[in-house]
Design a protein around this motif. Structure first.
Motif, PDB file in Angstrom:
ATOM      1  N   GLY A  33       0.836  -1.216   0.000  1.00  0.00           N
ATOM      2  CA  GLY A  33       0.000   0.000   0.000  1.00  0.00           C
ATOM      3  C   GLY A  33       0.861   1.253   0.000  1.00  0.00           C
ATOM      4  N   SER A  34       0.699   2.091   1.018  1.00  0.00           N
ATOM      5  CA  SER A  34       1.477   3.338   1.119  1.00  0.00           C
ATOM      6  C   SER A  34       2.947   3.082   1.409  1.00  0.00           C
ATOM      7  CB  SER A  34       0.914   4.196   2.250  1.00  0.00           C
ATOM      8  OG  SER A  34       1.036   3.483   3.478  1.00  0.00           O
ATOM      9  N   GLY A  35       3.282   1.827   1.717  1.00  0.00           N
ATOM     10  CA  GLY A  35       4.664   1.514   2.072  1.00  0.00           C
ATOM     11  C   GLY A  35       4.958   1.741   3.541  1.00  0.00           C
ATOM     12  N   CYS A  36       3.899   1.975   4.332  1.00  0.00           N
ATOM     13  CA  CYS A  36       4.138   2.347   5.737  1.00  0.00           C
ATOM     14  C   CYS A  36       4.909   1.264   6.486  1.00  0.00           C
ATOM     15  CB  CYS A  36       2.826   2.691   6.434  1.00  0.00           C
ATOM     16  SG  CYS A  36       1.601   1.374   6.404  1.00  0.00           S
ATOM     17  N   ILE A  37       4.600  -0.016   6.215  1.00  0.00           N
ATOM     18  CA  ILE A  37       5.299  -1.087   6.945  1.00  0.00           C
ATOM     19  C   ILE A  37       6.737  -1.205   6.446  1.00  0.00           C
ATOM     20  CG2 ILE A  37       5.381  -3.592   7.337  1.00  0.00           C
ATOM     21  CD1 ILE A  37       2.301  -3.602   7.247  1.00  0.00           C
ATOM     22  N   ALA A  38       6.900  -1.231   5.127  1.00  0.00           N
ATOM     23  CA  ALA A  38       8.235  -1.421   4.545  1.00  0.00           C
ATOM     24  C   ALA A  38       9.180  -0.282   4.949  1.00  0.00           C
ATOM     25  CB  ALA A  38       8.130  -1.503   3.023  1.00  0.00           C
ATOM     26  N   VAL A  39       8.699   0.937   4.844  1.00  0.00           N
ATOM     27  CA  VAL A  39       9.550   2.097   5.158  1.00  0.00           C
ATOM     28  C   VAL A  39       9.869   2.120   6.659  1.00  0.00           C
ATOM     29  CG1 VAL A  39       9.614   4.637   5.229  1.00  0.00           C
ATOM     30  CG2 VAL A  39       8.742   3.451   3.189  1.00  0.00           C
ATOM     31  N   THR A  40       8.874   1.811   7.482  1.00  0.00           N
ATOM     32  CA  THR A  40       9.118   1.791   8.929  1.00  0.00           C
ATOM     33  C   THR A  40      10.140   0.708   9.275  1.00  0.00           C
ATOM     34  OG1 THR A  40       6.895   2.605   9.325  1.00  0.00           O
ATOM     35  CG2 THR A  40       8.007   1.587  11.196  1.00  0.00           C
ATOM     36  N   ALA A  41       9.990  -0.467   8.655  1.00  0.00           N
ATOM     37  CA  ALA A  41      10.949  -1.543   8.926  1.00  0.00           C
ATOM     38  C   ALA A  41      12.352  -1.107   8.502  1.00  0.00           C
ATOM     39  CB  ALA A  41      10.536  -2.816   8.187  1.00  0.00           C
ATOM     40  N   ALA A  42      12.455  -0.446   7.365  1.00  0.00           N
ATOM     41  CA  ALA A  42      13.778   0.003   6.893  1.00  0.00           C
ATOM     42  C   ALA A  42      14.400   1.003   7.871  1.00  0.00           C
ATOM     43  CB  ALA A  42      13.655   0.626   5.507  1.00  0.00           C
ATOM     44  N   LEU A  43      13.552   1.856   8.434  1.00  0.00           N
ATOM     45  CA  LEU A  43      14.078   2.881   9.347  1.00  0.00           C
ATOM     46  C   LEU A  43      14.382   2.312  10.738  1.00  0.00           C
ATOM     47  CD1 LEU A  43      11.700   5.760   8.250  1.00  0.00           C
ATOM     48  CD2 LEU A  43      14.177   5.708   7.928  1.00  0.00           C
ATOM     49  N   GLN A  44      13.564   1.378  11.177  1.00  0.00           N
ATOM     50  CA  GLN A  44      13.776   0.811  12.523  1.00  0.00           C
ATOM     51  C   GLN A  44      14.896  -0.219  12.537  1.00  0.00           C
ATOM     52  OE1 GLN A  44      11.544   3.401  13.801  1.00  0.00           O
ATOM     53  NE2 GLN A  44      11.912   1.924  15.417  1.00  0.00           N
ATOM     54  N   LEU A  45      15.120  -0.853  11.367  1.00  0.00           N
ATOM     55  CA  LEU A  45      16.128  -1.919  11.282  1.00  0.00           C
ATOM     56  C   LEU A  45      17.125  -1.538  10.186  1.00  0.00           C
ATOM     57  CD1 LEU A  45      13.506  -4.812  11.316  1.00  0.00           C
ATOM     58  CD2 LEU A  45      15.018  -4.215  13.215  1.00  0.00           C
ATOM     59  N   PRO A  46      18.084  -0.686  10.515  1.00  0.00           N
ATOM     60  CA  PRO A  46      18.947  -0.102   9.476  1.00  0.00           C
ATOM     61  C   PRO A  46      19.747  -1.115   8.658  1.00  0.00           C
ATOM     62  CG  PRO A  46      19.168   1.081  11.550  1.00  0.00           C
ATOM     63  CD  PRO A  46      18.349  -0.123  11.841  1.00  0.00           C
ATOM     64  N   GLY A  47      19.911  -2.350   9.167  1.00  0.00           N
ATOM     65  CA  GLY A  47      20.645  -3.333   8.378  1.00  0.00           C
ATOM     66  C   GLY A  47      19.763  -4.093   7.400  1.00  0.00           C
ATOM     67  N   ALA A  48      18.460  -3.866   7.460  1.00  0.00           N
ATOM     68  CA  ALA A  48      17.539  -4.734   6.716  1.00  0.00           C
ATOM     69  C   ALA A  48      17.401  -4.340   5.246  1.00  0.00           C
ATOM     70  CB  ALA A  48      16.176  -4.678   7.380  1.00  0.00           C
ATOM     71  N   ARG A  49      17.193  -5.373   4.424  1.00  0.00           N
ATOM     72  CA  ARG A  49      16.816  -5.140   3.027  1.00  0.00           C
ATOM     73  C   ARG A  49      15.388  -5.658   2.873  1.00  0.00           C
ATOM     74  NH1 ARG A  49      20.973  -3.216   0.572  1.00  0.00           N
ATOM     75  NH2 ARG A  49      19.917  -3.119  -1.423  1.00  0.00           N
ATOM     76  N   ILE A  50      14.593  -4.905   2.140  1.00  0.00           N
ATOM     77  CA  ILE A  50      13.160  -5.195   2.129  1.00  0.00           C
ATOM     78  C   ILE A  50      12.639  -5.331   0.703  1.00  0.00           C
ATOM     79  CG2 ILE A  50      10.895  -4.210   2.765  1.00  0.00           C
ATOM     80  CD1 ILE A  50      12.938  -2.860   5.037  1.00  0.00           C
ATOM     81  N   THR A  51      11.781  -6.318   0.507  1.00  0.00           N
ATOM     82  CA  THR A  51      11.025  -6.413  -0.743  1.00  0.00           C
ATOM     83  C   THR A  51       9.582  -6.091  -0.386  1.00  0.00           C
ATOM     84  OG1 THR A  51      12.484  -8.100  -1.653  1.00  0.00           O
ATOM     85  CG2 THR A  51      10.279  -7.970  -2.589  1.00  0.00           C
ATOM     86  N   ALA A  52       8.964  -5.210  -1.161  1.00  0.00           N
ATOM     87  CA  ALA A  52       7.586  -4.807  -0.870  1.00  0.00           C
ATOM     88  C   ALA A  52       6.756  -5.038  -2.122  1.00  0.00           C
ATOM     89  CB  ALA A  52       7.555  -3.332  -0.465  1.00  0.00           C
ATOM     90  N   ILE A  53       5.700  -5.837  -1.989  1.00  0.00           N
ATOM     91  CA  ILE A  53       4.899  -6.120  -3.183  1.00  0.00           C
ATOM     92  C   ILE A  53       3.465  -5.620  -3.012  1.00  0.00           C
ATOM     93  CG2 ILE A  53       6.295  -8.198  -3.647  1.00  0.00           C
ATOM     94  CD1 ILE A  53       3.695  -9.831  -3.044  1.00  0.00           C
ATOM     95  N   ASP A  54       2.867  -5.318  -4.138  1.00  0.00           N
ATOM     96  CA  ASP A  54       1.449  -4.962  -4.165  1.00  0.00           C
ATOM     97  C   ASP A  54       0.938  -5.256  -5.570  1.00  0.00           C
ATOM     98  OD1 ASP A  54      -0.221  -2.968  -2.008  1.00  0.00           O
ATOM     99  OD2 ASP A  54      -1.121  -3.280  -3.986  1.00  0.00           O
ATOM    100  N   CYS A  55      -0.355  -5.557  -5.681  1.00  0.00           N
ATOM    101  CA  CYS A  55      -0.913  -5.776  -7.020  1.00  0.00           C
ATOM    102  C   CYS A  55      -1.201  -4.439  -7.695  1.00  0.00           C
ATOM    103  CB  CYS A  55      -2.182  -6.626  -6.945  1.00  0.00           C
ATOM    104  SG  CYS A  55      -3.491  -5.849  -5.990  1.00  0.00           S
ATOM    105  N   SER A  56      -1.249  -3.371  -6.914  1.00  0.00           N
ATOM    106  CA  SER A  56      -1.633  -2.073  -7.466  1.00  0.00           C
ATOM    107  C   SER A  56      -0.395  -1.244  -7.826  1.00  0.00           C
ATOM    108  CB  SER A  56      -2.484  -1.319  -6.423  1.00  0.00           C
ATOM    109  OG  SER A  56      -2.481   0.061  -6.693  1.00  0.00           O
ATOM    110  N   ALA A  57      -0.248  -0.966  -9.145  1.00  0.00           N
ATOM    111  CA  ALA A  57       0.891  -0.153  -9.594  1.00  0.00           C
ATOM    112  C   ALA A  57       0.784   1.250  -9.005  1.00  0.00           C
ATOM    113  CB  ALA A  57       0.912  -0.091 -11.120  1.00  0.00           C
ATOM    114  N   GLU A  58      -0.442   1.726  -8.861  1.00  0.00           N
ATOM    115  CA  GLU A  58      -0.653   3.085  -8.312  1.00  0.00           C
ATOM    116  C   GLU A  58      -0.206   3.155  -6.856  1.00  0.00           C
ATOM    117  OE1 GLU A  58      -4.858   3.729  -8.752  1.00  0.00           O
ATOM    118  OE2 GLU A  58      -4.430   5.143 -10.389  1.00  0.00           O
ATOM    119  N   ALA A  59      -0.533   2.107  -6.098  1.00  0.00           N
ATOM    120  CA  ALA A  59      -0.113   2.093  -4.688  1.00  0.00           C
ATOM    121  C   ALA A  59       1.411   2.065  -4.616  1.00  0.00           C
ATOM    122  CB  ALA A  59      -0.711   0.884  -3.971  1.00  0.00           C
ATOM    123  N   LEU A  60       2.025   1.283  -5.495  1.00  0.00           N
ATOM    124  CA  LEU A  60       3.497   1.192  -5.468  1.00  0.00           C
ATOM    125  C   LEU A  60       4.142   2.552  -5.747  1.00  0.00           C
ATOM    126  CD1 LEU A  60       3.913  -2.273  -7.227  1.00  0.00           C
ATOM    127  CD2 LEU A  60       4.574  -1.731  -4.869  1.00  0.00           C
TER     128      LEU A  60
END
Ligand SMILES: C[S@@+](CC[C@H](N)C(=O)[O-])C[C@H]1O[C@@H](n2cnc3c(N)ncnc32)[C@H](O)[C@@H]1O
Length: 297
Positions: A133-160
Motif C-alpha cells: 500500500g502506502s509503504g508504511c510497513i516497509a519504510v518503517t521496517a527500513a528505518l527501525q532496522l537499518p541493516g535490513a533489506r526489504i522487498t515490498a509487493i502490491d498488485c496495485s501499480a498506483e499504490a506502489l
C-alpha cells in the motif's frame, strides 16, 4: 451589495467549524477541523493553539472552506491533507492507497520484537512486506532496522508509486525493492528459496458480506482492493501456503488479522507447518496480530 468577509482569528474559526461539523454529525468533528486548519496554516497542532489569535488570511480561508466542504461530503481528513502519521512519522497518502491504521503500528512493533526475540535484529535481515500500500510497513521496517533489506509487493501499480515516494522521502529507497505482484497467484514471487527472515502482511481481510456495514467514508473513498476479498481469508490462505518456501528455517510470518480472524488463520498456519503461534490484541481487545515460526513446534 456583497458584505465583506469577517476577519477570522484561527481559534475562533476552529471553534465555529467544530460546532458546524458537530451539528452536521461529521465524525471526529474537532479533530477534523483542527487537522484541516493546521494543513492550511502550515502549522502543527501545538502551534495552532499557541498562535490562537493568528489572523486567517482570505486565501487561507478560501482553501479551508474548500477542504471543509469536502469533509462534509465524507472525504477522509487524511486524503484532504495528503498525510497520515504512522509509527511517529508522516506518510503521504491519497485515494490510491489505504490510510494506515493504528493497529498496523502494533503489527510492526510486534514483528520487530519477535525478530529481536529470535536474535535477528542486528544481522543483515531480509524482509518481505506483502500488500505494501502506502509503504508504511516497509519504510518503517527500513528505518527501525537499518541493516535490513526489504522487498515490498502490491498488485496495485498506483499504490506502489505512492510507496516509492514515501521511501524516497525517508531516504530508504535503495534498501526497498518494490514489485508489482499478485499474492493470490501461485508461486507469486520468484525469489530464492528461504530468502526471508520475516514476512509481514496486512492483506485485505474484510469479507464481501461485510462491505455494506463499513463506514461510508471508507466505502466511498478508500480502495476496495485494499479492504475486501470474497471470504476475507483468500490472502491468508495464499500467503500461508507460499511463505514456507520463501522463509528461512525459523523465519517469522506476521499477519494483521480481522477482529474475528484469529481462529481461522491459526488453523491455516498449522496446516502449513508453522508453529509457536502468538496472538496479540489491538487497542479494542481483539486478537489482531498473529505471528508464527516456520517449522516451529
Ligand atoms: C489492507 S491494505 C494494507 C496496506 C498497508 N500495508 C497498510 O498496512 O496500511 C492491503 C494491500 O494489499 C494490496 N492487495 C490486495 N490484493 C492483493 C493481491 N492479490 N496481491 C497483492 N497485493 C494485494 C492492496 O492493493 C493494498 O495495498
Amino acid at each position: 451589495m456583497q458584505q465583506a468577509d469577517k476577519e477570522w482569528k484561527s481559534i475562533e474559526l476552529l471553534q465555529t467549524t467544530t460546532a458546524f461539523f458537530e451539528e452536521k454529525q461529521v465524525s471526529e468533528a474537532r479533530l477534523s477541523a483542527e487537522l484541516l486548519l493546521c494543513h492550511v496554516l502550515k502549522a502543527n497542532r501545538l502551534q495552532l493553539y499557541l498562535q490562537h489569535s493568528r489572523p486567517v488570511y482570505p486565501d487561507e480561508l478560501d482553501a479551508y472552506r474548500a477542504l471543509c466542504r469536502k469533509r462534509l461530503q465524507g472525504w477522509p481528513v487524511q486524503y484532504l491533507t495528503g498525510e497520515q502519521y504512522f509509527y511517529g512519522r508522516v506518510f503521504k497518502v491519497d485515494p490510491r492507497v489505504l490510510i494506515p491504521r493504528p493497529e498496523t503500528e502494533l503489527v510492526v512493533e510486534h514483528a520487530i520484537e519477535r525478530l529481536r526475540g529470535c536474535g535477528g535484529e542486528g544481522s543483515q535481515l531480509s524482509i518481505l512486506d506483502i500488500g505494501t500500500g502506502s509503504g508504511c510497513i516497509a519504510v518503517t521496517a527500513a528505518l527501525q532496522l537499518p541493516g535490513a533489506r526489504i522487498t515490498a509487493i502490491d498488485c496495485s501499480a498506483e499504490a506502489l508509486d505512492v510507496a516509492r515516494e514515501n521511501a524516497r522521502s525517508y531516504g530508504v529507497e535503495t534498501r526497498i525493492r518494490f514489485l508489482q505482484a499478485d499474492m493470490l497467484a501461485p508461486e507469486f514471487l520468484e525469489d530464492d528459496e528461504a530468502a526471508y527472515d520475516l514476512i509481514i502482511a496486512n492483506p485485505p481481510y474484510i469479507p464481501d458480506s461485510e462491505w455494506d456495514d463499513l463506514q461510508a467514508e471508507v466505502r466511498e473513498h478508500e480502495p476496495r482492493v485494499a479492504l475486501t476479498t470474497a471470504s476475507g481469508l483468500e490472502c491468508y490462505r495464499a500467503v500461508a501456503a507460499r511463505a514456507p518456501s520463501l522463509l528461512c528455517q525459523s523465519g517469522i510470518l506476521c499477519f494483521e488479522l480481522h477482529a474475528e480472524g484469529a481462529g481461522a488463520v491459526s488453523v491455516l498456519m498449522k496446516e502449513n507447518g508453522f508453529g509457536d503461534i502468538l496472538l496479540h490484541k489491538d487497542y479494542g481487545g481483539y486478537d489482531r496480530i498473529l505471528s508464527a515460526i516456520r517449522g516451529g513446534l
